[in-house]
Design an enzyme around this catalytic site. Structure first.
Site, PDB file in Angstrom:
ATOM      1  N   GLU C  72       0.893  -1.172   0.068  1.00 12.56           N
ATOM      2  CA  GLU C  72       0.069  -0.085   0.062  1.00 12.56           C
ATOM      3  C   GLU C  72       0.886   1.278  -0.072  1.00 12.56           C
ATOM      4  O   GLU C  72       0.542   2.303   0.473  1.00 12.56           O
ATOM      5  CB  GLU C  72      -0.943   0.158   1.247  1.00 12.56           C
ATOM      6  CG  GLU C  72      -1.864  -1.037   1.246  1.00 12.56           C
ATOM      7  CD  GLU C  72      -3.040  -0.680   2.140  1.00 12.56           C
ATOM      8  OE1 GLU C  72      -4.184  -0.504   1.732  1.00 12.56           O
ATOM      9  OE2 GLU C  72      -2.687  -0.805   3.327  1.00 12.56           O
ATOM     10  N   HIS C  91      -0.225   5.952   7.781  1.00 18.82           N
ATOM     11  CA  HIS C  91      -1.446   5.073   7.520  1.00 18.82           C
ATOM     12  C   HIS C  91      -1.696   3.970   8.656  1.00 18.82           C
ATOM     13  O   HIS C  91      -0.604   3.429   8.866  1.00 18.82           O
ATOM     14  CB  HIS C  91      -1.172   4.504   6.171  1.00 18.82           C
ATOM     15  CG  HIS C  91      -2.368   3.454   5.954  1.00 18.82           C
ATOM     16  ND1 HIS C  91      -3.702   3.558   6.120  1.00 18.82           N
ATOM     17  CD2 HIS C  91      -2.106   1.882   5.693  1.00 18.82           C
ATOM     18  CE1 HIS C  91      -4.389   2.478   5.875  1.00 18.82           C
ATOM     19  NE2 HIS C  91      -3.297   1.596   5.706  1.00 18.82           N
ATOM     20  N   HIS C  93      -4.465   1.465  11.072  1.00 14.41           N
ATOM     21  CA  HIS C  93      -5.798   0.841  11.571  1.00 14.41           C
ATOM     22  C   HIS C  93      -6.123   1.409  12.945  1.00 14.41           C
ATOM     23  O   HIS C  93      -6.906   0.341  13.692  1.00 14.41           O
ATOM     24  CB  HIS C  93      -5.764  -0.695  11.353  1.00 14.41           C
ATOM     25  CG  HIS C  93      -5.073  -1.079   9.945  1.00 14.41           C
ATOM     26  ND1 HIS C  93      -4.493  -2.530  10.065  1.00 14.41           N
ATOM     27  CD2 HIS C  93      -5.166  -0.677   8.999  1.00 14.41           C
ATOM     28  CE1 HIS C  93      -4.350  -2.348   8.744  1.00 14.41           C
ATOM     29  NE2 HIS C  93      -4.465  -1.579   8.001  1.00 14.41           N
ATOM     30  N   HIS C 161     -11.227  -0.103   6.900  1.00 13.79           N
ATOM     31  CA  HIS C 161     -10.001  -0.164   6.808  1.00 13.79           C
ATOM     32  C   HIS C 161      -9.229   0.600   7.795  1.00 13.79           C
ATOM     33  O   HIS C 161      -8.502   0.075   8.409  1.00 13.79           O
ATOM     34  CB  HIS C 161      -9.495   0.323   5.320  1.00 13.79           C
ATOM     35  CG  HIS C 161      -8.139  -0.120   4.901  1.00 13.79           C
ATOM     36  ND1 HIS C 161      -7.774  -0.067   3.652  1.00 13.79           N
ATOM     37  CD2 HIS C 161      -7.094  -0.100   5.429  1.00 13.79           C
ATOM     38  CE1 HIS C 161      -6.428  -0.350   3.718  1.00 13.79           C
ATOM     39  NE2 HIS C 161      -5.919  -0.340   4.984  1.00 13.79           N
TER      40      HIS C 161
END
Lengths: 233, 233, 233, 233
Positions: C72, C91, C93, C161
């Site tokens: 990603e 980025h 979770h 996500h």
């Protein structure tokens, strides 16, 4: 024996049942008219040297005058008097349990690990016994009133204060105190999901409770091991 | 291989899936008619010396008579029998999952990390299989009934008890057990926000599940590293 | 500089924003057409030796063929391309944030520490950009679509996500990622209290955001100190 | 004395009341027109060398020009000016308390440990004192407005920001700050259970508050012991 009582204090702190407050006692193994309880001290600091012997009137036996006693030791004395089957008592401000003491939702067993709640969990309202108080069980009368509300159950909540948990042995009292806290946490989460809740049926509770007799020492053993490691450190 | 099974026990304790109870097993790598499981012991204490071999009837193979076995080992034996694709089984009282076992809300995947829930998460009601029980899977019949409810799914909840998680490998079973707990926690938080919930679509779930095949070892590696550090200490 | 990127990885794990997944990058200080990101590895394990340089197409520059890259990484490349003012991207979770990605409740700033949310927190719905996917930002097109939804904001959620958090500096990106998680937790608690919520007014948000410019290094300093202690251990 | 102030900083971090922000002060024991507060630094890093003396206008006394001061020290100066009975002040972003600052639910004492909340917990709305601000108490006027809202109470919430807790002694201020956080957490859980809540009656609150005078040092002693161990490490 007092080593186990010391371990019980640490375990209950490690598992989040006790903080700087609350206490756990043991009926004297040789004299059922006596019980053992730490002096007025944070549970995490209790050592064997801090254990004091009390009679069932909660008068200290042979302790130096300099020793300070828990103001609420009457909880222990009066429960031992009323319940010959009880040999260990935990009094705590177990955090997840507090909300159930001030609302109308009864604490009920969600799963087999807390099956000892199946006979019901009464709530002691100190206003009924003592009117407007400082919320503490500071004498024999209040202790006896609490013991009466506890009845033959394993756990009683104390409104705006905490709870008492009893058992025939110290490891079982500790086990029940820990899983009372866990059940309260899980029951609150379950209520938040919405809809009806499928609690243990009484017959399931009764049968599962007998299983706990067989398996609770597995938890006690590992908790005690961790507690003793902490002490050694 | 048994070293991985020991690590799996520690990992599941570290990640809050197991406490003093629950167990994880591995189908015997050389003999699919056998499985490996710790003896009756708290998961955090399991070492390679504590691993016992069982046949699919859950009878121990070659263990000294002094060894105590998990009462609920039939969970493992019957699932291995019913599911040739399964090579690892976790049974736990995973705390955030318990509420979903006693309410009507199905556990569903909120995000890609728990996409393995997309085929559905059945709830095993032991009353249907055994009437009023002590809640335990204490024989082959109950184990088989649980395996039947699990069907071809990855996770099944056990009402008022816990859950089982299965996978083709031990690291994947551990991964799924951890993210089942996390998804339950997140789903409860999401329900509390109110309003409709945009779960993974089945097609998303199926595609994301394939991604997990590629990335789950990243978690296993760091979890195992931490677990082995704990053991060395 | 890469030392700070290593520290950022550890900090975000320590503060509960990253687990074994997620990543943080830094635009190359000397070349704005490049960025620095760890190789495919759990964040807690990243060292300076693991930092890889990428161009804005997210192609690695000079890394040995044996090095595995984050699938990603396009999240980073496309945001750096679209946002010349951004020099660091997280980025994650981030757990408390996930529920806000799958419900209709917008994430909004409850207090000054999360005032950077005041311009709004868009939600990226990958179905609009890619239909039924595996949920991952696995190519430049999806990265560009995410960057477009982010627009000129500081945070964007990714449905089912996680989220992306951006800033002009690495310490500020880390600060915002941590307080995005905290705000999500607090906002969920606030919603559960019931009744209207008094969020920061836009003018308050804008003024408080300027304060954070002055004070965020106080957090970064102590977080980094703790992170480096962990590394040294 | 400054050693206790250092310990107070660490305790409040350990107990989750302070993070990298917030501060605790002590009225100068020899000069009631002065107070002691750490310089602009994360609480966990404060040592005796970092303690600065201020007058009630919150001007530093004898500190080198290189020392940076807390922008919000006026909270302390103005409360000491308005409240001769107060000798210690905690300002924090105590997490569970924040939601009560932005909703209409008043924070109220659930149990005896937080009985000091019984006189009421006012909410300071900075918009009334300063219009659209950066949310900070950055001058004497805003400090005085906050002190006025606090009145003769023990705790005041600051909308979209945090809270202030005051007491006649440093250990009591720390105790109250910790149990304000705990009460907020428990009250939120109680609200989620649904139905009416049986808060402490005012008379119970008043009586229980007197008990806390006698028992709060038990918590302080063990908290301080842990804090000093951290410092020694």
């Amino acid at each position: 024996m007092t080593e186990d009582l010391v371990a019980a204090n640490r375990i209950l702190v490690n598992e989040g049942v006790l903080d700087a407050y609350g206490h756990v006692s043991l009926r004297h193994p040789a004299n059922p008219g006596r019980y053992l309880l730490g002096r007025n001290l944070a549970p995490a600091l209790v050592t064997t040297a801090d254990i004091v012997e009390y009679d069932l009137d909660s008068e200290p036996i042979g302790a130096p005058a300099s020793v300070a006693h828990f103001f609420e030791r009457f909880i222990h004395g009066e429960i031992y008097r009323a319940r010959p089957d009880v040999n260990a008592v935990v009094h705590s401000h177990s955090p997840a349990v507090i909300p159930f003491s001030v609302t109308e939702r009864p604490l009920r067993p969600l799963y087999h690990m807390s099956s000892f709640l199946y006979p019901g969990v009464p709530v002691f309202e100190i206003r009924e016994a003592g009117g407007m108080t400082d919320m503490l069980i500071g004498n024999r009368e209040l202790g006896a009133a609490l013991a009466k509300v506890l009845g033959d159950k394993n756990v009683a909540l104390m409104r705006g204060h905490g709870n008492v948990v009893v058992a025939g042995t110290l490891p079982m009292a500790v086990f029940r105190a820990v899983y009372t806290e866990i059940n309260a946490r899980l029951q609150a989460q379950t209520i938040a999901l919405g809809g009806p809740i499928n609690f243990l049926a009484p017959e399931e509770g009764e049968k599962a409770m007998r299983v706990l007799e067989k398996i609770h020492l597995r938890a006690w053993d590992i908790w005690k091991r961790t507690a003793l490691k902490d002490i050694a450190r």
